[in-house]
Design a protein around this motif. Structure first.
Motif, short mmCIF file in Angstrom:
data_model
loop_
_atom_site.label_atom_id
_atom_site.label_comp_id
_atom_site.label_asym_id
_atom_site.label_seq_id
_atom_site.Cartn_x
_atom_site.Cartn_y
_atom_site.Cartn_z
N GLU A 136 0.80 -1.22 0.00
CA GLU A 136 0.00 0.00 0.00
C GLU A 136 0.84 1.27 0.00
OE1 GLU A 136 -2.93 -0.38 3.07
OE2 GLU A 136 -3.81 -2.14 2.12
N PRO A 137 1.90 1.40 0.80
CA PRO A 137 2.70 2.64 0.74
C PRO A 137 3.33 2.85 -0.63
CG PRO A 137 3.16 1.48 2.77
CD PRO A 137 2.32 0.55 1.91
N ALA A 138 3.80 1.78 -1.26
CA ALA A 138 4.39 1.90 -2.60
C ALA A 138 3.32 2.33 -3.60
CB ALA A 138 5.03 0.59 -3.02
N GLY A 139 2.15 1.75 -3.51
CA GLY A 139 1.06 2.11 -4.41
C GLY A 139 0.63 3.56 -4.22
N ALA A 140 0.57 3.99 -2.99
CA ALA A 140 0.19 5.39 -2.71
C ALA A 140 1.25 6.34 -3.24
CB ALA A 140 0.00 5.59 -1.20
N GLY A 141 2.53 5.98 -3.08
CA GLY A 141 3.60 6.82 -3.61
C GLY A 141 3.55 6.91 -5.12
N HIS A 142 3.27 5.79 -5.78
CA HIS A 142 3.16 5.77 -7.24
C HIS A 142 1.98 6.65 -7.68
CE1 HIS A 142 4.14 3.98 -11.13
NE2 HIS A 142 2.85 3.98 -11.34
N ARG A 143 0.85 6.53 -6.99
CA ARG A 143 -0.32 7.34 -7.32
C ARG A 143 -0.03 8.82 -7.15
NH1 ARG A 143 -3.65 6.35 -3.08
NH2 ARG A 143 -2.63 8.13 -2.15
N ASP A 144 0.64 9.18 -6.06
CA ASP A 144 0.96 10.59 -5.81
C ASP A 144 1.91 11.13 -6.87
OD1 ASP A 144 -0.64 10.39 -3.57
OD2 ASP A 144 1.03 10.29 -2.15
N SER A 166 2.84 1.31 -15.08
CA SER A 166 2.38 0.61 -13.88
C SER A 166 2.54 -0.88 -14.14
CB SER A 166 0.91 0.94 -13.60
OG SER A 166 0.77 2.28 -13.25
N PRO A 167 3.46 -1.53 -13.44
CA PRO A 167 3.64 -2.96 -13.67
C PRO A 167 2.43 -3.75 -13.17
CG PRO A 167 4.97 -2.24 -11.82
CD PRO A 167 4.35 -1.01 -12.41
N ALA A 168 2.38 -4.98 -13.59
CA ALA A 168 1.32 -5.86 -13.13
C ALA A 168 1.41 -6.03 -11.61
CB ALA A 168 1.46 -7.22 -13.82
N GLU A 169 0.30 -6.46 -11.01
CA GLU A 169 0.30 -6.69 -9.56
C GLU A 169 1.28 -7.78 -9.17
OE1 GLU A 169 -3.79 -7.52 -8.64
OE2 GLU A 169 -4.41 -5.47 -9.08
N GLU A 170 1.45 -8.77 -10.04
CA GLU A 170 2.41 -9.85 -9.81
C GLU A 170 3.51 -9.73 -10.86
OE1 GLU A 170 0.64 -13.81 -9.55
OE2 GLU A 170 -1.29 -12.84 -9.20
#
Length: 90
Positions: free
Chosen positions: A8-16, A32-36
């Protein structure tokens, strides 16, 4: 696959970061790479998407590191996603 607490922190940083890019005048692509994403074979077979994850027949968002690398190199010349996000998956 639901986001884990660790992701979640990485995803939030990417979104920001994407939001900053979208309000800038810079010429940027954003991937945005795949989730896996994991080591695997370089097949050259993958799909490119826009703002939504690319899902396989099983509903999974996945790609190998090797195919992700090919997608990134392909985007470098000629660029197709100037000032847009793109996603990669099978």
């Amino acid at each position: 696959m639901p986001a884990s607490a660790a992701g979640e922190p990485a995803g939030a940083g990417h979104r920001d970061a994407l939001n900053v890019l979208r309000t800038s005048n810079w010429l940027w692509p954003n991937v945005s790479p795949a989730e896996e994403i994991a080591p695997g074979k370089r097949t050259g077979r993958f799909r490119i998407g826009g703002d939504q994850p690319v899902l396989d027949a099983d509903g999974r968002s996945r790609v190998s590191v090797e195919n992700m690398t090919v997608a990134l190199i392909d985007e470098a010349e000629p660029p197709r996603f100037v000032q847009r996000r793109f996603t990669v998956g099978y």
